[in-house]
Design a protein around this motif. Structure first.
Motif: not given
Length: 312
Positions: A2-9, A26-31, A38-44, A58-66
């Motif tokens: 289970k891997i979380t990647i900070l920064g989805a550039g 895999i979970t992505l976190v990006d600001g 775009a990733i939520r709508q059409d995928g990466l 799945p991708i989240y903003s830092p504010e959505e981390i919970d």
């Protein structure tokens, strides 16, 4: 794993895509909200060596981390260095006593920040020679091949680091275990400490810098300052080899390339990572009573240029 990647550039997207294709969670976190949308709508999406590839992650903003819920086995940091502390403060809810952190950022000194968020025995440092680019929100350009060099920060982390290497190997990321990754980190920092700052200040590409009469003495002086400071941290840089390694880029395929700091500052008016490159050498030099006038001047001039250009 289970891997979380900070920064989805570009780089975070590449690692996320390749690790997902190998069966990891895999979970992505990006600001960047446009990237998240775009990733939520059409995928990466990626042009992957000429082939179109799309993965749903799945991708989240830092504010959505919970909303993520579970703790990560491994967190991979691909944020900008100047955003590292803020990002890790935000993702505290997914860090448990069993979570490991892998830092693949350019520059030096990141462990000083990360040890405030994770047990130092759970810290892995590394460098990567993979490349990646973004052509727009949620869209990557992934060309060529690459590799990774990893080492646990303390001996206690070796077993998990070997698990990470096995996971990365299955994903085609070409990892290797290093017995001296700190040397490689400092060597790569010399590349960034010469080409990034100078090309940004002079507003030129690598090849144009190399054609100037003063390129060699400037590079050798900067490398020497890095080497003096590195020696105080147990890293003995081969200055002649490092110079030849950097000078080879002046006539290589990447000679027409504008370094990432140029693209951030000159092209996009974004704040730079200078404090983790030349600035880190300047600061460490002050701590060790070592004069680093070139690194000090480059750091100050980059910060001045950030202010002049209104970088954010």
């Amino acid at each position: 794993m289970k891997i979380t990647i900070l920064g989805a550039g570009g780089m975070g997207g590449r690692f996320g895509m390749m690790l997902h294709q190998a069966g990891n969670d895999i979970t992505l976190v990006d600001g960047w909200q446009a990237n998240i949308d775009a990733i939520r709508q059409d995928g990466l999406q990626a042009d992957f060596n000429g082939q179109p590839v799309t993965v749903k992650l799945p991708i989240y903003s830092p504010e959505e981390i919970d909303q993520i819920g579970d703790h990560a086995d491994l967190i991979i940091a691909f944020t900008k260095s100047n955003q590292l502390a803020t990002m890790f403060e935000a993702v505290k809810p997914i860090i448990s006593e069993n979570t490991y952190v892998l830092c693949l950022l350019n520059g030096i000194g990141h462990e000083e920040i990360l040890k405030n968020f994770v047990n130092i025995d759970h810290l892995i440092l590394g460098i990567t020679m993979w490349t990646a680019g973004m052509t727009g929100p949620g869209h990557l350009s992934l060309l060529g091949d690459g590799n990774i060099e990893l080492q646990n920060f303390t001996p206690a982390g070796k077993d998990f680091t070997l698990q990470v290497i096995d996971t990365f190997e299955k994903a085609g990321l070409n990892p290797a275990y290093s017995e001296n990754v700190k040397y490689s980190i400092w060597r790569k920092a010399c590349v960034n400490g010469t080409l990034n700052g100078l090309c940004s200040l002079l507003e030129c590409n690598i090849g144009e810098l190399g054609k100037t009469d003063v390129a060699e003495p400037m590079l050798r002086t900067i490398i020497h300052e890095f080497a003096l400071v590195a020696a105080h941290e147990g890293v003995n840089l081969d200055e002649a080899e490092v110079y030849q390694h950097i000078a080879a880029t002046f006539t290589a395929e990447i000679a027409a390339h504008y370094p990432s700091m140029y693209q951030d500052l000159v092209k996009n008016h974004r704040l730079t990572e200078i404090d983790f490159i030349n600035g880190a050498v300047w600061q460490k030099g002050q701590n060790y009573n070592i004069a680093t006038p070139y690194c000090a001047l480059i750091t100050q001039e980059i910060h001045a240029k950030e202010q002049i250009l209104g970088a954010k």
